[in-house]
Design a protein around this motif. Structure first.
Motif, PDB file in Angstrom:
ATOM      1  N   GLY A  47      -3.586  -7.359  -1.547  1.00 50.19           N
ATOM      2  CA  GLY A  47      -3.744  -5.836  -1.725  1.00 50.19           C
ATOM      3  C   GLY A  47      -3.190  -5.228  -0.398  1.00 50.19           C
ATOM      4  O   GLY A  47      -2.801  -3.740  -0.651  1.00 50.19           O
ATOM      5  N   HIS A  48      -2.790  -5.890   0.592  1.00 43.35           N
ATOM      6  CA  HIS A  48      -2.217  -5.151   1.656  1.00 43.35           C
ATOM      7  C   HIS A  48      -0.792  -5.697   1.954  1.00 43.35           C
ATOM      8  O   HIS A  48      -0.173  -5.475   3.062  1.00 43.35           O
ATOM      9  CB  HIS A  48      -3.043  -5.489   2.955  1.00 43.35           C
ATOM     10  CG  HIS A  48      -4.469  -4.840   2.938  1.00 43.35           C
ATOM     11  ND1 HIS A  48      -4.987  -3.550   3.222  1.00 43.35           N
ATOM     12  CD2 HIS A  48      -5.485  -5.519   2.633  1.00 43.35           C
ATOM     13  CE1 HIS A  48      -6.092  -3.330   2.932  1.00 43.35           C
ATOM     14  NE2 HIS A  48      -6.550  -4.469   2.678  1.00 43.35           N
ATOM     15  N   GLY A  49      -0.197  -6.359   1.044  1.00 44.68           N
ATOM     16  CA  GLY A  49       1.115  -6.825   1.199  1.00 44.68           C
ATOM     17  C   GLY A  49       1.531  -7.717   2.194  1.00 44.68           C
ATOM     18  O   GLY A  49       2.531  -8.156   2.660  1.00 44.68           O
ATOM     19  N   ILE A  50       0.386  -8.509   2.450  1.00 34.66           N
ATOM     20  CA  ILE A  50       0.431  -9.594   3.515  1.00 34.66           C
ATOM     21  C   ILE A  50       0.300 -10.946   2.815  1.00 34.66           C
ATOM     22  O   ILE A  50      -0.962 -11.052   2.377  1.00 34.66           O
ATOM     23  CB  ILE A  50      -0.442  -9.382   4.745  1.00 34.66           C
ATOM     24  CG1 ILE A  50       0.103  -7.993   5.512  1.00 34.66           C
ATOM     25  CG2 ILE A  50      -0.021 -10.466   5.667  1.00 34.66           C
ATOM     26  CD1 ILE A  50      -1.086  -7.656   6.535  1.00 34.66           C
ATOM     27  N   ILE A  63       1.076  -5.724  11.974  1.00 35.21           N
ATOM     28  CA  ILE A  63       1.547  -5.820  10.834  1.00 35.21           C
ATOM     29  C   ILE A  63       1.245  -4.871   9.713  1.00 35.21           C
ATOM     30  O   ILE A  63       1.969  -4.441   8.924  1.00 35.21           O
ATOM     31  CB  ILE A  63       1.364  -7.382  10.327  1.00 35.21           C
ATOM     32  CG1 ILE A  63       1.941  -8.487  11.362  1.00 35.21           C
ATOM     33  CG2 ILE A  63       1.838  -7.602   9.140  1.00 35.21           C
ATOM     34  CD1 ILE A  63       1.512  -9.875  10.945  1.00 35.21           C
ATOM     35  N   MET A  64      -0.138  -4.803   9.820  1.00 31.01           N
ATOM     36  CA  MET A  64      -0.679  -3.782   8.676  1.00 31.01           C
ATOM     37  C   MET A  64      -0.115  -2.212   8.671  1.00 31.01           C
ATOM     38  O   MET A  64       0.240  -1.587   7.659  1.00 31.01           O
ATOM     39  CB  MET A  64      -2.407  -3.893   8.846  1.00 31.01           C
ATOM     40  CG  MET A  64      -2.747  -4.999   8.486  1.00 31.01           C
ATOM     41  SD  MET A  64      -4.444  -5.039   8.218  1.00 31.01           S
ATOM     42  CE  MET A  64      -4.574  -4.294   6.408  1.00 31.01           C
ATOM     43  N   ARG A  65       0.148  -1.951   9.968  1.00 31.84           N
ATOM     44  CA  ARG A  65       0.731  -0.581  10.218  1.00 31.84           C
ATOM     45  C   ARG A  65       2.031  -0.394   9.684  1.00 31.84           C
ATOM     46  O   ARG A  65       2.584   0.729   9.925  1.00 31.84           O
ATOM     47  CB  ARG A  65       0.358   0.116  11.873  1.00 31.84           C
ATOM     48  CG  ARG A  65      -1.147   0.199  12.056  1.00 31.84           C
ATOM     49  CD  ARG A  65      -1.383   1.162  13.164  1.00 31.84           C
ATOM     50  NE  ARG A  65      -0.896   0.474  14.280  1.00 31.84           N
ATOM     51  CZ  ARG A  65      -1.872  -0.429  15.186  1.00 31.84           C
ATOM     52  NH1 ARG A  65      -3.063  -0.363  14.787  1.00 31.84           N
ATOM     53  NH2 ARG A  65      -1.385  -0.831  16.188  1.00 31.84           N
ATOM     54  N   ASN A  66       2.772  -1.569   9.898  1.00 31.78           N
ATOM     55  CA  ASN A  66       4.200  -1.365   9.628  1.00 31.78           C
ATOM     56  C   ASN A  66       4.592  -0.998   8.219  1.00 31.78           C
ATOM     57  O   ASN A  66       4.221  -1.991   7.173  1.00 31.78           O
ATOM     58  CB  ASN A  66       4.870  -2.942   9.719  1.00 31.78           C
ATOM     59  CG  ASN A  66       6.474  -3.053   9.472  1.00 31.78           C
ATOM     60  OD1 ASN A  66       6.915  -1.932   9.190  1.00 31.78           O
ATOM     61  ND2 ASN A  66       6.829  -4.030   9.507  1.00 31.78           N
ATOM     62  N   PRO A  67       5.009   0.143   7.906  1.00 31.30           N
ATOM     63  CA  PRO A  67       5.308   0.579   6.722  1.00 31.30           C
ATOM     64  C   PRO A  67       6.592   0.110   5.881  1.00 31.30           C
ATOM     65  O   PRO A  67       6.420   0.125   4.561  1.00 31.30           O
ATOM     66  CB  PRO A  67       5.718   2.287   6.892  1.00 31.30           C
ATOM     67  CG  PRO A  67       6.202   2.303   8.272  1.00 31.30           C
ATOM     68  CD  PRO A  67       5.745   1.110   8.951  1.00 31.30           C
ATOM     69  N   LEU A  68       7.348  -0.709   6.710  1.00 27.64           N
ATOM     70  CA  LEU A  68       8.579  -1.328   6.160  1.00 27.64           C
ATOM     71  C   LEU A  68       8.180  -2.742   5.464  1.00 27.64           C
ATOM     72  O   LEU A  68       7.426  -3.262   5.988  1.00 27.64           O
ATOM     73  CB  LEU A  68       9.716  -1.568   7.207  1.00 27.64           C
ATOM     74  CG  LEU A  68      10.234  -0.303   7.729  1.00 27.64           C
ATOM     75  CD1 LEU A  68      11.144  -0.518   8.731  1.00 27.64           C
ATOM     76  CD2 LEU A  68      10.988   0.690   6.750  1.00 27.64           C
ATOM     77  N   HIS A  69       8.878  -3.230   4.564  1.00 22.81           N
ATOM     78  CA  HIS A  69       8.634  -4.403   3.923  1.00 22.81           C
ATOM     79  C   HIS A  69       7.229  -4.983   3.600  1.00 22.81           C
ATOM     80  O   HIS A  69       6.827  -5.806   4.004  1.00 22.81           O
ATOM     81  CB  HIS A  69       9.303  -5.619   5.104  1.00 22.81           C
ATOM     82  CG  HIS A  69      10.466  -5.161   5.543  1.00 22.81           C
ATOM     83  ND1 HIS A  69      10.708  -5.292   6.997  1.00 22.81           N
ATOM     84  CD2 HIS A  69      11.544  -4.851   5.257  1.00 22.81           C
ATOM     85  CE1 HIS A  69      11.819  -4.918   7.391  1.00 22.81           C
ATOM     86  NE2 HIS A  69      12.585  -4.649   6.204  1.00 22.81           N
TER      87      HIS A  69
END
Length: 336
Positions: free
Chosen positions: A213-216, A163-169
């Motif tokens: 801060g990680h978009g999750i 999930i963290m490595r996913n640059p999309l969304h």
């Protein structure tokens, strides 16, 4: 007259603040074209969440469970609900208590099933074996902790890097832990189950802070009693006091909490629930986790604190009423 005007003005201001808060906090969230993993996805709430994902047009829906036949049946039902021809439904047989198998299953999604990214994770698996602490074997405690807590830990450990490595969304990724109201208010009969859900809550709260801060977004669901196979099995071992405290509640269908979970994710809530009773429990027991509307949190907190005295009295009275009977039963158990 002046006091009345001030009071009405305060109420209007509070309602306006609440409306503004809801609008401000709401996420522009959609699961369309997203890839999700759902543990416990072959039946109950997990399967219903997968069906909701299909209706939203998710790109990939991965359901994980142990029983292959149930996975195949669930996969077919989910596929019947897909609104997009692009949606891919993948069924993976895996025991979440085996950390090696979990990692292998997650790592193989791309090579074996063509799922090249993961956006969100729903951890819906779990089981409860109620009983008296004195009579339950240590294996009951170990089984539930392994499944409910370590199962959630192992899957999250394996999925989070993807999930963290996913640059999309980047700002539209979610991890949803399914706990229980027991993590806020427990009582007789749940000594082997409640600690596992407290542990899940602790993990969710810690990750909610760590992933800022990680978009999750991290969420914690506490669904109401639901008409599932698991709840039926749970009732088989419930002590009479537990049944008396729980009362004759009307069970929800699995689709209800599933829809509530998706709804509250889109409202950017940490706590996900579908009951006013749970609103009060969260208000008085949520610690420093993200809160909802400040005005309603204060109001619900006051109501919840007052109600807690009556609830505690009820729980204590029921337990005390059966104390002599338990003592005789326990003495007989120890003297075997």
């Amino acid at each position: 007259m002046l006091v009345t005007i001030l009071f009405v003005g305060l109420i209007v201001a509070a309602l306006a603040l609440h409306a503004f808060y809801i609008i401000f906090k709401r996420l522009k969230c959609s699961f369309k074209d997203k890839s999700v993993i759902i543990t416990g996805g072959s039946k109950g709430i997990g399967k219903c969440i997968a069906i909701e994902m299909a209706k939203e047009g998710a790109l990939s829906i991965v359901i994980m469970a142990r029983r292959i036949n149930e996975l195949k049946e669930a996969k077919a039902e989910i596929e019947r609900n897909c609104v997009s021809k692009k949606t891919k439904v993948v069924a993976v047989s895996c025991d979440v208590t085996d950390k090696i198998k979990v990692k292998e299953a997650i790592d193989s999604l791309k090579t074996e099933h063509g799922v090249d990214r993961i956006d969100s994770l729903f951890l819906v698996h779990g089981a409860a074996i109620p009983g008296y602490f004195v009579e339950q074997d240590e294996k009951d405690f170990e089984f539930q902790m392994n499944l409910n807590y370590f199962g959630s830990l192992y899957v999250t450990k394996a999925v989070l890097p993807h999930i963290m490595r996913n640059p999309l969304h980047k700002n539209d990724k979610h991890i949803v832990f399914v706990s229980s109201a027991i993590c806020l208010c427990t009582f007789i009969g749940y000594s082997s189950y409640a600690p596992t859900k407290f542990a899940v809550r602790g993990l969710a709260e810690s990750l909610e802070s760590e992933l800022q801060g990680h978009g999750i977004k991290v969420h914690l669901s506490i669904p109401s009693d639901t008409d599932t196979e698991g709840f039926g099995n749970e009732n088989l071992t419930k002590p009479k006091e537990t049944l008396e405290i729980s009362g004759a509640v009307k069970l929800e269908q699995p689709s209800q909490p599933a829809k509530a979970i998706i709804r509250d994710i889109k409202k950017n809530k940490f706590w996900l629930f579908d009951s006013f009773d749970f609103e009060l429990l969260v208000a008085i027991g949520q610690g420093i986790t993200p809160r909802g509307c400040p005005f309603l949190s204060i109001v619900y907190g006051i109501i919840g604190i007052i109600a807690s005295y009556f609830i505690n009295f009820q729980f204590t009275s029921i337990s005390y009423k059966h104390a002599k009977e338990r003592e005789t039963r326990f003495n007989s158990f120890w003297n075997k």
